[in-house]
Enzyme design. Structure first.
Site, PDB file in Angstrom:
ATOM      1  N   HIS A   1      -1.106  -1.329  -4.022  1.00 13.81           N
ATOM      2  CA  HIS A   1      -2.747  -1.033  -3.508  1.00 13.81           C
ATOM      3  C   HIS A   1      -2.732   0.530  -3.314  1.00 13.81           C
ATOM      4  O   HIS A   1      -1.864   0.696  -2.963  1.00 13.81           O
ATOM      5  CB  HIS A   1      -2.651  -2.167  -2.543  1.00 13.81           C
ATOM      6  CG  HIS A   1      -3.840  -1.655  -1.034  1.00 13.81           C
ATOM      7  ND1 HIS A   1      -5.000  -2.512  -1.892  1.00 13.81           N
ATOM      8  CD2 HIS A   1      -4.445  -0.320  -0.046  1.00 13.81           C
ATOM      9  CE1 HIS A   1      -5.788  -1.893  -1.232  1.00 13.81           C
ATOM     10  NE2 HIS A   1      -5.496  -1.318  -0.288  1.00 13.81           N
TER      11      HIS A   1
ATOM     12  N   SER B   1       0.744  -1.271   0.302  1.00 18.07           N
ATOM     13  CA  SER B   1       0.047   0.016   0.117  1.00 18.07           C
ATOM     14  C   SER B   1       0.773   1.708  -0.180  1.00 18.07           C
ATOM     15  O   SER B   1       1.890   1.360   0.651  1.00 18.07           O
ATOM     16  CB  SER B   1      -0.727  -0.098   1.035  1.00 18.07           C
ATOM     17  OG  SER B   1      -1.376   1.670   1.381  1.00 18.07           O
TER      18      SER B   1
ATOM     19  N   MET C   1     -10.765  -5.324   5.570  1.00 18.31           N
ATOM     20  CA  MET C   1     -10.430  -5.099   6.137  1.00 18.31           C
ATOM     21  C   MET C   1     -10.188  -5.320   7.539  1.00 18.31           C
ATOM     22  O   MET C   1     -11.169  -5.780   8.324  1.00 18.31           O
ATOM     23  CB  MET C   1     -11.047  -3.955   6.393  1.00 18.31           C
ATOM     24  CG  MET C   1     -11.255  -2.891   5.494  1.00 18.31           C
ATOM     25  SD  MET C   1     -10.385  -2.454   4.482  1.00 18.31           S
ATOM     26  CE  MET C   1      -9.241  -1.394   5.655  1.00 18.31           C
TER      27      MET C   1
ATOM     28  N   HIS D   1      -7.964   1.194  -3.787  1.00 19.31           N
ATOM     29  CA  HIS D   1      -9.435   0.787  -2.736  1.00 19.31           C
ATOM     30  C   HIS D   1     -10.468   2.234  -2.395  1.00 19.31           C
ATOM     31  O   HIS D   1      -9.108   3.114  -1.576  1.00 19.31           O
ATOM     32  CB  HIS D   1      -8.608   0.485  -1.339  1.00 19.31           C
ATOM     33  CG  HIS D   1      -8.594   0.282  -0.246  1.00 19.31           C
ATOM     34  ND1 HIS D   1      -9.225   0.112   0.537  1.00 19.31           N
ATOM     35  CD2 HIS D   1     -10.327  -0.254   0.066  1.00 19.31           C
ATOM     36  CE1 HIS D   1      -9.971  -0.222   1.670  1.00 19.31           C
ATOM     37  NE2 HIS D   1     -10.516  -0.159   1.504  1.00 19.31           N
TER      38      HIS D   1
ATOM     39  N   MET E   1      -9.418   8.595   0.287  1.00 15.99           N
ATOM     40  CA  MET E   1     -10.128   8.955   1.537  1.00 15.99           C
ATOM     41  C   MET E   1     -10.254   9.732   0.628  1.00 15.99           C
ATOM     42  O   MET E   1      -9.524  10.823   0.559  1.00 15.99           O
ATOM     43  CB  MET E   1      -8.922   8.617   2.598  1.00 15.99           C
ATOM     44  CG  MET E   1      -8.500   7.034   2.162  1.00 15.99           C
ATOM     45  SD  MET E   1      -7.070   7.442   4.259  1.00 15.99           S
ATOM     46  CE  MET E   1      -7.020   5.779   4.370  1.00 15.99           C
TER      47      MET E   1
ATOM     48  N   MET F   1     -12.470   4.612  -0.547  1.00 12.89           N
ATOM     49  CA  MET F   1     -12.850   4.468   0.969  1.00 12.89           C
ATOM     50  C   MET F   1     -13.314   6.038   1.429  1.00 12.89           C
ATOM     51  O   MET F   1     -13.436   7.240   1.839  1.00 12.89           O
ATOM     52  CB  MET F   1     -11.384   4.415   1.857  1.00 12.89           C
ATOM     53  CG  MET F   1     -11.525   3.397   2.111  1.00 12.89           C
ATOM     54  SD  MET F   1      -9.876   2.797   3.006  1.00 12.89           S
ATOM     55  CE  MET F   1      -8.822   3.513   1.580  1.00 12.89           C
TER      56      MET F   1
ATOM     57  N   ASP G   1      -6.771  -6.600   4.019  1.00 15.85           N
ATOM     58  CA  ASP G   1      -5.700  -5.138   4.336  1.00 15.85           C
ATOM     59  C   ASP G   1      -6.316  -4.554   6.051  1.00 15.85           C
ATOM     60  O   ASP G   1      -7.229  -4.263   6.409  1.00 15.85           O
ATOM     61  CB  ASP G   1      -7.449  -4.546   3.131  1.00 15.85           C
ATOM     62  CG  ASP G   1      -6.404  -2.638   2.769  1.00 15.85           C
ATOM     63  OD1 ASP G   1      -5.358  -2.731   3.236  1.00 15.85           O
ATOM     64  OD2 ASP G   1      -7.301  -1.667   2.607  1.00 15.85           O
TER      65      ASP G   1
ATOM     66  N   ASP H   1      -4.819   3.660  -1.998  1.00 19.37           N
ATOM     67  CA  ASP H   1      -5.358   4.489  -0.571  1.00 19.37           C
ATOM     68  C   ASP H   1      -6.824   5.538  -1.107  1.00 19.37           C
ATOM     69  O   ASP H   1      -5.691   6.488  -0.951  1.00 19.37           O
ATOM     70  CB  ASP H   1      -5.279   3.815   0.066  1.00 19.37           C
ATOM     71  CG  ASP H   1      -4.702   2.240   0.756  1.00 19.37           C
ATOM     72  OD1 ASP H   1      -6.049   1.707   0.930  1.00 19.37           O
ATOM     73  OD2 ASP H   1      -3.706   2.167   1.739  1.00 19.37           O
TER      74      ASP H   1
END
Ligand code: DX5
Ligand code: ZN
Length: 228
Positions: free
Chosen positions: A37, A12, A141, A70, A41, A72, A177, A39
């Site tokens: 990966h 990540s 998660m 991913h 957010m 979020m 994750d 992330d």
């Protein structure tokens, strides 16, 4: 992207140097990363902010493996085309992010990406059952999303085993994750996971100028799974 259930390590970049993503990605790929990966957010679905589609698009050209994005964020649907345009191979949305996950997953596939669904630690495996034909990946998660470096929540391991039997022969990856390291990786791999995201456990001790620790960290996770 042919399907296979062999073990894949997905560093990540949340734990990388944010001012140097291009070289960080090249370094972890050279050191044995299988996927990258990413992330995203929004400071609303999770209590942290990272970056959006323009940054994801900018780093795409540095990734030669698989870009695993991913989300979020909530809502998801208004941004699906932007992440397709940014070059995401896999786009994962949280089942908790909105009332119409079915529609979201269809839209992700419709935009030409693989579709993933993520489950917070408090969400049961049963939430995935109605979605099995719509997904290419389920992300379990094992921390509450928002930050790297949190402790693995062991109660999630039985959820992985439940999902593995629910998925059967379907070509659906199980990704873990949060808090993955050489101690926790064997637990989730034995329960049926094939993609292990790891941020702090991969990037610790290294840098773009000294990337060998990234390789040692990735090998330590692989070895821990092999040793079971
Ligand atoms: C957490 C993110 C993770 C995070 C994992 O909300 O989704 O991908 O980077 O970090 P570690 O491996 O440090 O727990
Ligand atoms: Zn993640």
């Amino acid at each position: 992207m042919p399907f296979d259930r062999s073990l894949k390590i997905a560093p990540s970049i949340l734990s990388a140097d944010f001012a140097d993503f291009g070289r960080e990605i090249a370094a972890v790929e050279a050191q044995g990363a299988d996927w990258i990966h990413v992330d995203v957010m929004d400071g609303h679905f999770v209590p942290n902010l990272t970056f959006g589609p323009p940054l994801v698009k900018a780093i795409r050209k540095h990734i030669t493996t698989v870009m695993d994005v991913h989300l979020m964020i909530a809502p998801v649907d208004p941004y699906i085309d932007a992440f397709a345009d940014a070059g995401a191979d896999i786009l994962t949305a949280h089942v908790e992010a909105g009332p119409h996950i079915h529609r979201t997953l269809q839209a992700i596939r419709g935009a030409g990406m693989k579709a993933g669904v993520a489950l917070n630690p408090g969400t049961p495996a049963a939430a995935v059952e109605p979605l099995l034909e719509l997904i290419d990946l389920v992300c379990v998660m094992t921390v509450n999303p928002g930050f790297g470096g949190q402790s693995f929540i062991g109660a999630c391991v039985t959820k992985v085993a439940d999902l593995r039997s629910m998925i059967g022969d379907r070509p659906v990856h199980i990704e873990i994750d949060g808090g993955v390291d050489p101690k926790t990786a064997p637990l989730v791999a034995a329960a049926g996971a094939d993609v292990l995201v790891a941020g702090s456990a991969v990037f610790r001790g290294g840098s773009v100028g000294d990337p060998a620790p990234y390789g040692a960290n990735i090998r330590a996770i692989r070895e821990s799974v092999r040793a079971g």
